[in-house]
Structure formats: structure tokens, C-alpha cells
Scaffold this active site. Structure first.
Site, PDB file in Angstrom:
ATOM      1  N   TYR A   1     -14.371 -26.606  66.724  1.00  0.00           N
ATOM      2  CA  TYR A   1     -14.694 -27.911  67.290  1.00  0.00           C
ATOM      3  C   TYR A   1     -15.032 -27.786  68.775  1.00  0.00           C
ATOM      4  CZ  TYR A   1     -14.091 -32.881  68.442  1.00  0.00           C
ATOM      5  OH  TYR A   1     -14.267 -34.172  68.876  1.00  0.00           O
TER       6      TYR A   1
ATOM      7  N   LYS B   1     -18.437 -28.904  70.912  1.00  0.00           N
ATOM      8  CA  LYS B   1     -18.415 -29.883  71.998  1.00  0.00           C
ATOM      9  C   LYS B   1     -18.770 -29.238  73.337  1.00  0.00           C
ATOM     10  CE  LYS B   1     -17.553 -33.447  69.493  1.00  0.00           C
ATOM     11  NZ  LYS B   1     -18.594 -34.476  69.327  1.00  0.00           N
TER      12      LYS B   1
END
Length: 259
Positions: free
Chosen positions: A151, A155
Site C-alpha cells: 500500500y 501511495k
């Protein structure tokens, strides 16, 4: 007068959480919106409630993007704002993560943002009045976190993609600004989709109480208000910037003193 009177925008992943709150806030301030999501029931209901258009949309499907842009231009005549919000989170150690999950998360969180920019910029240039692109990153795009490596990778990519696109648009002189937003622990439905331990969902309120200096989880509308700022002319001299909305999480840690 609303802050966005006369503006037209697209919000991806608008059916729930930060996307839904953003749609409500932007519409309240006068924007005409196209909402996109895969949850047609919730997305359509929200669109009806705020007077927006709704389009069923997988952000990773490039063939669908021209119709999303066309929905804004055909119904409202222009495009001024793109909020690239759609995203997912997959927790787990990298050695236990399948390549399929890695690629799925990368496709939605990074490819989807890439496609939003690729297709919205020509539309904004056609309108001739610049525009604002807001990409949803995360505090996970500013620092690492065990169990969130995949993740964080997505990002972090969004964070630097925003900066590079800000420079590309500035170099082109098209008046399009590009910024990223970095929420911390925000109380949204996504936490129920991130099981840990014995399939127990994460409680964002408990997590925030333990780690956020302000001692509580943020609300989706608080992030939406930041997005409104970036979408509006109030931020007219901001591009390539990071708006962190995290209750002090990335500032450091505090020791809570007793009464």
C-alpha cells in the site's frame, strides 16, 4: 456564492468514505459533478441526492475513461476538477502477499490515477481555464509501515506522480494545478475491509487514540474540506504540494500526561 460555482468536476470512488464526503462538500459549494464507482446502488443514490451524474466505472479500464470525461463535457460543458480518489488497501507482509494482490492494488491505486490524469488534462485544456487535479495519497505515502509495504508503495508513487505532473502542467502553461492529499487514520468503511489477526477488523478509533497526537480518528468530511480547498481558487498558488490531514500523526509522538 459557493466556492465552486460554475466549476465541473469528477470524483472517482465516490460511493462511500472520503469520496462520498468529497462529492457532498464540492456539490454544496456549487460544483456540478460526475461521480464514478463500482457500487452502483450507493453511487446512484448519492448522485441523485446531490444533483450529480453517476457513471459505473472501473478506474483501471482505459476503454471506459473517454466516456467518463464525455459525461462531464456533454452534460455540463467542461471539466475543471478531477479528484482521483478511488483506491484499495491490502494489508499483509510482502512475503505472504500474492503477486496478483500486489498487481491489483497497484492497478487501482496507481494505474487508475495515471489514467485519470491522462484523460482529464486534455478536457481541462479544452475548457481553456486551467483546472485542479487532486490525487488521494496517504500518510503511508510519506513514511513506511510494517504490513503495509504494498500500500505504501502505491501511495508513495501517487505522491511523486502528483509532483511530476504539477511540473509538466506548469511547463505547458495550461493553468492546471496538481496536488496530493495525505489522510491519516480516518473513520471510513475501508477499515472494515482490512482484517488482521483472527479476521478481526481494525477499529480506527482505537488505533487513533493510541497513535494520533490529537487523540482521535479524523472524519471523512475533514479530508473533503481539504480537497475543497485544493479544488477551489483559495489554493490558486499551490501546485506540487502535499496536504497532510492526519491529526499530527506524521509530526511525531507525544506522551499523554495524566490530569
Amino acid at each position: 456564492m459557493g466556492l465552486l460555482d460554475g466549476k465541473v468536476g469528477i470524483v472517482t470512488g465516490a460511493a462511500s468514505g472520503i469520496g462520498a464526503a468529497t462529492a457532498q462538500v464540492l456539490a454544496r459549494e456549487g460544483a456540478k459533478l460526475v461521480l464514478t464507482d463500482l457500487d452502483d446502488a450507493a453511487g446512484s443514490a448519492l448522485a441523485d441526492a446531490i444533483g450529480a451524474a453517476y457513471v459505473h466505472h472501473d478506474v483501471t479500464d482505459e476503454d471506459l475513461w473517454p466516456s467518463v470525461i464525455a459525461a462531464a463535457e456533454t452534460r455540463f460543458g467542461r471539466l475543471d476538477i478531477m479528484v482521483a480518489n478511488a483506491g484499495i488497501g491490502i494489508m499483509g507482509n510482502v512475503i505472504d502477499m500474492s503477486l496478483r494482490d500486489w498487481r491489483r492494488q497497484m492497478a487501482i491505486n496507481v494505474d487508475g490515477v495515471f489514467l485519470s490524469v491522462k484523460y482529464c488534462i486534455p478536457a481541462m485544456r479544452r475548457s481553456g481555464n486551467g483546472g485542479s487535479i487532486v490525487m488521494l495519497s496517504s500518510v503511508a505515502g510519506l513514511r513506511g509501515s510494517a504490513g503495509l509495504a504494498g500500500y505504501s508503495a502505491t501511495k508513495g508513487a501517487v505522491r511523486l506522480f502528483a509532483k511530476s505532473m504539477a511540473l509538466e502542467c506548469a511547463q505547458a502553461g495550461d493553468g492546471i494545478r496538481v496536488n496530493s492529499v495525505h489522510p491519516g487514520i480516518i473513520a471510513t468503511p475501508i477499515w472494515g475491509k482490512l482484517p488482521v489477526g483472527q479476521n478481526r477488523p481494525i477499529d480506527p478509533h482505537a488505533a487513533a487514540e493510541a497513535s494520533v497526537p490529537l487523540g482521535k480518528a479524523g472524519e471523512a468530511e475533514e479530508v473533503a474540506n481539504g480537497i475543497l480547498f485544493l479544488a477551489s481558487d483559495l489554493s490558486s498558488h499551490m501546485t506540487g504540494s502535499e496536504l497532510v490531514i492526519d491529526g499530527g500523526l506524521t509530526a511525531g509522538r507525544i506522551v499523554r500526561l495524566g490530569a
